[in-house]
Design a protein around this motif. Sequence first.
Motif: not given
Length: 278
Positions: A32-36, A71-85, A90-94, A210-214
Amino acid sequence: MHFIPAVQPDEPASAQAWHFVFFEGQVLLPVDLPLEAGLRIAPEEAAAQRHYLGRLDGLDCWTLRLAELPADRQPMPLRAAMMALPEPLMAVAGRAAQVLEWDRAHAFCGVCGTPTERLAHERARRCPACAQVAYPRLSPAMMALLWRRPAGRVPELLLARGPQFKPGYFSALAGFVEAGESLEQCLHREVAEEVGVQVKNLRYYGSQSWPFPHSLMVAYTAEWAGGEIVPQPGEIEEAAWFPIDALPGVPPRFSISGHLIEDTVRWLSGLSPTDPAP
């Protein structure tokens, strides 16, 4: 947003920090928190195995992997997270994902099997038994966007799709550099292997981690020099010349392929006076 990479913090800790937390390859965010906003919240167990990445606009950046999903965390695929940042995050996440993958893959020495130790002064793991040192792995890959200007017709781009692509989507050609090969030699070889044509007038465009994977993607434009398209079996599902005013689905600007295609279309359309440049 300005990022300064580092292995260890050399200043007092910033009052706030970015935390790129992963579980099974996915970014973990508080429920229930925005991505950033979620990236600023550190898990309670963040102390021991985290890695320092540097500072983004004066805020420390950390990354770590959790063995269990809280329990208080939800996963998001890395690619989706990078597209939303935004691009700096995005670069630091990669970067974070690649550091964690390197740390996991080199927990044991590849020469003698001894557990390795992290070095404090550089991003490396050293074997205490045989002194073998493992640095983060990087796999260079070239990307080639082919173009031509048929007489009396709209300029065209050669785009292809692999079996793993989303239906209806095409992109530039790409392939990994082999041992003993330059980027330019790789480009000529991969283009010939994947679609059976020859190219000339290679022009460097830019690069992207490109971190998929390196991977390190190194992008070029190239002019068609001859040959008919013959897709490589098992690698290329479909390839064709597309007029720049009738392109199929292409990658978004989140990836360098999206930037490369869009900027080349602008150049071929006369909207940009020079060759595409990063």
